[in-house]
Design a protein around this motif. Structure first.
Motif, PDB file in Angstrom:
ATOM      1  N   ALA A 138       0.826  -1.209   0.000  1.00 44.63           N
ATOM      2  CA  ALA A 138       0.000   0.000   0.000  1.00 44.63           C
ATOM      3  C   ALA A 138       0.862   1.261   0.000  1.00 44.63           C
ATOM      4  CB  ALA A 138      -0.934  -0.005   1.208  1.00 44.63           C
ATOM      5  N   LYS A 139       2.008   1.189   0.671  1.00 45.31           N
ATOM      6  CA  LYS A 139       2.921   2.329   0.706  1.00 45.31           C
ATOM      7  C   LYS A 139       3.729   2.456  -0.583  1.00 45.31           C
ATOM      8  CE  LYS A 139       2.191   4.097   4.783  1.00 45.31           C
ATOM      9  NZ  LYS A 139       1.746   5.508   4.954  1.00 45.31           N
ATOM     10  N   GLY A 140       3.861   1.334  -1.306  1.00 43.82           N
ATOM     11  CA  GLY A 140       4.597   1.346  -2.568  1.00 43.82           C
ATOM     12  C   GLY A 140       5.883   0.560  -2.485  1.00 43.82           C
ATOM     13  N   ALA A 141       5.956  -0.545  -3.247  1.00 35.67           N
ATOM     14  CA  ALA A 141       7.145  -1.400  -3.241  1.00 35.67           C
ATOM     15  C   ALA A 141       7.818  -1.458  -4.605  1.00 35.67           C
ATOM     16  CB  ALA A 141       6.773  -2.812  -2.783  1.00 35.67           C
ATOM     17  N   VAL A 142       7.313  -0.668  -5.561  1.00 30.26           N
ATOM     18  CA  VAL A 142       7.995  -0.462  -6.845  1.00 30.26           C
ATOM     19  C   VAL A 142       8.101   1.043  -7.066  1.00 30.26           C
ATOM     20  CG1 VAL A 142       7.327  -2.650  -7.902  1.00 30.26           C
ATOM     21  CG2 VAL A 142       5.808  -0.693  -8.099  1.00 30.26           C
ATOM     22  N   PHE A 143       9.107   1.436  -7.854  1.00 30.82           N
ATOM     23  CA  PHE A 143       9.435   2.854  -7.950  1.00 30.82           C
ATOM     24  C   PHE A 143       9.695   3.244  -9.402  1.00 30.82           C
ATOM     25  CE2 PHE A 143      10.565   1.090  -3.894  1.00 30.82           C
ATOM     26  CZ  PHE A 143      10.030   1.998  -2.992  1.00 30.82           C
ATOM     27  N   LYS A 156       1.085  -2.405 -15.294  1.00 28.78           N
ATOM     28  CA  LYS A 156       0.593  -3.570 -14.557  1.00 28.78           C
ATOM     29  C   LYS A 156       1.560  -4.083 -13.489  1.00 28.78           C
ATOM     30  CE  LYS A 156      -2.429  -5.381 -18.199  1.00 28.78           C
ATOM     31  NZ  LYS A 156      -2.720  -6.553 -19.065  1.00 28.78           N
ATOM     32  N   ILE A 157       2.746  -3.502 -13.384  1.00 27.91           N
ATOM     33  CA  ILE A 157       3.739  -4.034 -12.453  1.00 27.91           C
ATOM     34  C   ILE A 157       3.239  -4.069 -11.006  1.00 27.91           C
ATOM     35  CG2 ILE A 157       5.993  -3.584 -11.399  1.00 27.91           C
ATOM     36  CD1 ILE A 157       6.172  -5.028 -14.024  1.00 27.91           C
ATOM     37  N   PRO A 158       2.595  -3.015 -10.472  1.00 32.85           N
ATOM     38  CA  PRO A 158       2.083  -3.120  -9.088  1.00 32.85           C
ATOM     39  C   PRO A 158       1.104  -4.278  -8.905  1.00 32.85           C
ATOM     40  CG  PRO A 158       2.137  -0.830  -9.774  1.00 32.85           C
ATOM     41  CD  PRO A 158       2.429  -1.643 -11.003  1.00 32.85           C
ATOM     42  N   LYS A 159       0.271  -4.537  -9.926  1.00 32.25           N
ATOM     43  CA  LYS A 159      -0.658  -5.669  -9.857  1.00 32.25           C
ATOM     44  C   LYS A 159       0.109  -6.987  -9.839  1.00 32.25           C
ATOM     45  CE  LYS A 159      -4.486  -7.790 -12.427  1.00 32.25           C
ATOM     46  NZ  LYS A 159      -5.334  -7.689 -13.652  1.00 32.25           N
ATOM     47  N   PRO A 183       7.320 -11.560  11.657  1.00 35.17           N
ATOM     48  CA  PRO A 183       6.474 -11.297  10.487  1.00 35.17           C
ATOM     49  C   PRO A 183       6.985 -10.162   9.606  1.00 35.17           C
ATOM     50  CG  PRO A 183       5.107 -11.746  12.391  1.00 35.17           C
ATOM     51  CD  PRO A 183       6.520 -11.691  12.897  1.00 35.17           C
ATOM     52  N   SER A 184       7.491  -9.085  10.208  1.00 38.78           N
ATOM     53  CA  SER A 184       8.009  -7.974   9.402  1.00 38.78           C
ATOM     54  C   SER A 184       9.254  -8.388   8.629  1.00 38.78           C
ATOM     55  CB  SER A 184       8.317  -6.766  10.289  1.00 38.78           C
ATOM     56  OG  SER A 184       9.291  -7.094  11.270  1.00 38.78           O
ATOM     57  N   HIS A 185      10.070  -9.247   9.228  1.00 38.47           N
ATOM     58  CA  HIS A 185      11.291  -9.747   8.585  1.00 38.47           C
ATOM     59  C   HIS A 185      10.931 -10.617   7.376  1.00 38.47           C
ATOM     60  CE1 HIS A 185      15.598 -11.431   9.442  1.00 38.47           C
ATOM     61  NE2 HIS A 185      15.351 -11.384   8.149  1.00 38.47           N
ATOM     62  N   LEU A 186      10.010 -11.564   7.587  1.00 37.08           N
ATOM     63  CA  LEU A 186       9.595 -12.431   6.487  1.00 37.08           C
ATOM     64  C   LEU A 186       8.864 -11.630   5.415  1.00 37.08           C
ATOM     65  CD1 LEU A 186       9.433 -15.245   5.281  1.00 37.08           C
ATOM     66  CD2 LEU A 186       7.379 -15.665   6.651  1.00 37.08           C
ATOM     67  N   ALA A 187       8.072 -10.642   5.822  1.00 34.72           N
ATOM     68  CA  ALA A 187       7.358  -9.808   4.847  1.00 34.72           C
ATOM     69  C   ALA A 187       8.339  -9.067   3.945  1.00 34.72           C
ATOM     70  CB  ALA A 187       6.449  -8.819   5.570  1.00 34.72           C
ATOM     71  N   ALA A 188       9.419  -8.550   4.518  1.00 35.57           N
ATOM     72  CA  ALA A 188      10.434  -7.874   3.706  1.00 35.57           C
ATOM     73  C   ALA A 188      11.078  -8.859   2.734  1.00 35.57           C
ATOM     74  CB  ALA A 188      11.487  -7.239   4.611  1.00 35.57           C
ATOM     75  N   ALA A 189      11.336 -10.092   3.193  1.00 33.52           N
ATOM     76  CA  ALA A 189      11.906 -11.114   2.310  1.00 33.52           C
ATOM     77  C   ALA A 189      10.941 -11.469   1.185  1.00 33.52           C
ATOM     78  CB  ALA A 189      12.261 -12.360   3.119  1.00 33.52           C
ATOM     79  N   VAL A 190       9.644 -11.464   1.467  1.00 37.57           N
ATOM     80  CA  VAL A 190       8.630 -11.726   0.435  1.00 37.57           C
ATOM     81  C   VAL A 190       8.637 -10.615  -0.615  1.00 37.57           C
ATOM     82  CG1 VAL A 190       6.126 -11.731   0.052  1.00 37.57           C
ATOM     83  CG2 VAL A 190       7.126 -13.218   1.792  1.00 37.57           C
ATOM     84  N   ILE A 191       8.770  -9.369  -0.175  1.00 33.76           N
ATOM     85  CA  ILE A 191       8.856  -8.259  -1.131  1.00 33.76           C
ATOM     86  C   ILE A 191      10.094  -8.420  -2.016  1.00 33.76           C
ATOM     87  CG2 ILE A 191       9.213  -5.764  -1.354  1.00 33.76           C
ATOM     88  CD1 ILE A 191       6.363  -6.479  -0.582  1.00 33.76           C
ATOM     89  N   LEU A 192      11.217  -8.784  -1.408  1.00 30.64           N
ATOM     90  CA  LEU A 192      12.436  -9.003  -2.190  1.00 30.64           C
ATOM     91  C   LEU A 192      12.245 -10.157  -3.170  1.00 30.64           C
ATOM     92  CD1 LEU A 192      15.393  -8.549  -2.900  1.00 30.64           C
ATOM     93  CD2 LEU A 192      16.027  -9.880  -0.866  1.00 30.64           C
ATOM     94  N   ALA A 193      11.660 -11.264  -2.715  1.00 31.09           N
ATOM     95  CA  ALA A 193      11.431 -12.412  -3.598  1.00 31.09           C
ATOM     96  C   ALA A 193      10.522 -12.031  -4.764  1.00 31.09           C
ATOM     97  CB  ALA A 193      10.825 -13.570  -2.805  1.00 31.09           C
ATOM     98  N   ARG A 203      17.329  -4.902  -7.052  1.00 31.37           N
ATOM     99  CA  ARG A 203      16.533  -5.819  -6.230  1.00 31.37           C
ATOM    100  C   ARG A 203      16.017  -5.136  -4.971  1.00 31.37           C
ATOM    101  NH1 ARG A 203      19.083 -11.634  -5.691  1.00 31.37           N
ATOM    102  NH2 ARG A 203      19.501 -10.820  -3.612  1.00 31.37           N
ATOM    103  N   TRP A 204      16.809  -4.275  -4.391  1.00 31.16           N
ATOM    104  CA  TRP A 204      16.456  -3.598  -3.138  1.00 31.16           C
ATOM    105  C   TRP A 204      16.898  -2.153  -3.255  1.00 31.16           C
ATOM    106  CZ3 TRP A 204      12.992  -5.643  -0.260  1.00 31.16           C
ATOM    107  CH2 TRP A 204      12.794  -5.259   1.084  1.00 31.16           C
ATOM    108  N   ARG A 205      16.215  -1.274  -2.562  1.00 27.63           N
ATOM    109  CA  ARG A 205      16.468   0.158  -2.706  1.00 27.63           C
ATOM    110  C   ARG A 205      16.496   0.839  -1.338  1.00 27.63           C
ATOM    111  NH1 ARG A 205      15.129   2.282  -7.810  1.00 27.63           N
ATOM    112  NH2 ARG A 205      15.097   4.290  -6.734  1.00 27.63           N
ATOM    113  N   PRO A 206      17.116   2.008  -1.252  1.00 25.73           N
ATOM    114  CA  PRO A 206      17.078   2.764   0.014  1.00 25.73           C
ATOM    115  C   PRO A 206      15.654   3.049   0.480  1.00 25.73           C
ATOM    116  CG  PRO A 206      18.724   3.693  -1.463  1.00 25.73           C
ATOM    117  CD  PRO A 206      17.981   2.664  -2.255  1.00 25.73           C
ATOM    118  N   GLU A 207      14.738   3.274  -0.480  1.00 27.15           N
ATOM    119  CA  GLU A 207      13.342   3.522  -0.102  1.00 27.15           C
ATOM    120  C   GLU A 207      12.734   2.307   0.603  1.00 27.15           C
ATOM    121  OE1 GLU A 207      13.953   5.738  -4.082  1.00 27.15           O
ATOM    122  OE2 GLU A 207      14.676   3.922  -3.073  1.00 27.15           O
ATOM    123  N   LEU A 208      13.140   1.107   0.180  1.00 26.53           N
ATOM    124  CA  LEU A 208      12.623  -0.110   0.806  1.00 26.53           C
ATOM    125  C   LEU A 208      13.247  -0.337   2.178  1.00 26.53           C
ATOM    126  CD1 LEU A 208      12.467  -2.434  -2.333  1.00 26.53           C
ATOM    127  CD2 LEU A 208      10.529  -1.568  -1.008  1.00 26.53           C
TER     128      LEU A 208
END
Length: 251
Positions: A138-143, A156-159, A183-193, A203-208
């Motif tokens: 919801a906060k944004g994981a693509v830039f 379509k990338i956010p979808k 949960p927050s640790h695994l959630a971050a790993a899910v975003i990376l995956a 793969r990862w950014r300062p914003e993330l």
């Protein structure tokens, strides 16, 4: 959310000695099927399974009560997470699960719900990784500066990100060993995956880092755990980019 997440899942509570663990995968699949038939939100099922894990890892529950308590966990989760009109009626749950054929009545099922609440000490604020992932998305994981397969991002990338993230959340729910991570640790790993699966660079950014609170190095072990489990369950898929359609078909 960070303060609440350790109430159900934390490295301090992680134990591989619970008697139900060899059968947990079957319970998770069964509860997921019940949730789907009741048209519950995916996250509600995740909460119900956290309820079950907390109860079963700390108590020796007789196998004859497993189905009743698993269904009661789903029902209690629905009453806490869903709008009232979306909560499945008890007679419907008894019919779907065939608990009625085993002699259970609405009254005995309510006793099962009460037993779940007592086991949980009436503390129902469970935070599964899928809740945290939803917040991150919801906060944004693509830039805007990201690239996708070497090209600029498409609309379509956010979808697609949401599809991948839901897929990895459902996948890791099946395996108890992922509860060794917050949960927050695994959630971050899910975003990376999800970003890796989509071939998003970087793969990862300062914003993330600012959003999740984790650097890529801090989630590397969890990411490799997620990715290796994915490759184990779907041999050959991890070595190439996954299409969003194939993710939808996997679950």
């Amino acid at each position: 959310m960070r303060e609440r997440q350790t109430e159900y899942v934390s490295p301090a509570n992680y134990s591989q000695n619970a008697a139900y663990l060899p059968y947990r995968r079957y319970l998770v699949d069964w509860m997921s099927d019940v949730g789907e038939q009741c048209r519950l939100h995916n996250s509600t099922v995740h909460v119900g399974i956290l309820f079950l894990d907390k109860i079963f890892r700390s108590r020796n529950i007789p196998r004859g009560q497993w189905q009743l308590l698993a269904t009661a966990c789903i029902s209690v989760a629905a009453k806490y997470e869903e709008a009232e009109e979306h909560c499945p009626p008890i007679p419907e749950l008894l019919r779907l699960t065939k608990l009625g054929n085993a002699g259970h009545t609405p009254l005995s099922f309510r006793d099962g719900e009460l037993e779940v609440l007592r086991y949980l000490n009436w503390q129902l604020r469970a935070v599964p990784p899928i809740h945290v992932v939803g917040y991150f998305l919801a906060k944004g994981a693509v830039f805007y500066e990201d690239t996708w397969q070497g090209r600029s991002l498409i609309e379509k990338i956010p979808k697609y990100m949401k599809k991948y993230a839901d897929f990895f959340c459902n996948l890791t729910l099946q395996e108890y060993s992922f509860q060794q991570y917050l949960p927050s640790h695994l959630a971050a790993a899910v975003i990376l995956a999800s970003r890796v699966a989509l071939n998003i660079e970087p793969r990862w950014r300062p914003e993330l880092v600012r959003l999740t609170g984790y650097s890529e190095i801090e989630i590397t072990d969890a990411f490799h755990h997620v990715w290796s489990y994915y490759e184990e369950q779907f041999p050959g898929h991890g070595s190439r980019a996954i299409s969003p359609r194939s993710v939808t078909n996997m679950y």
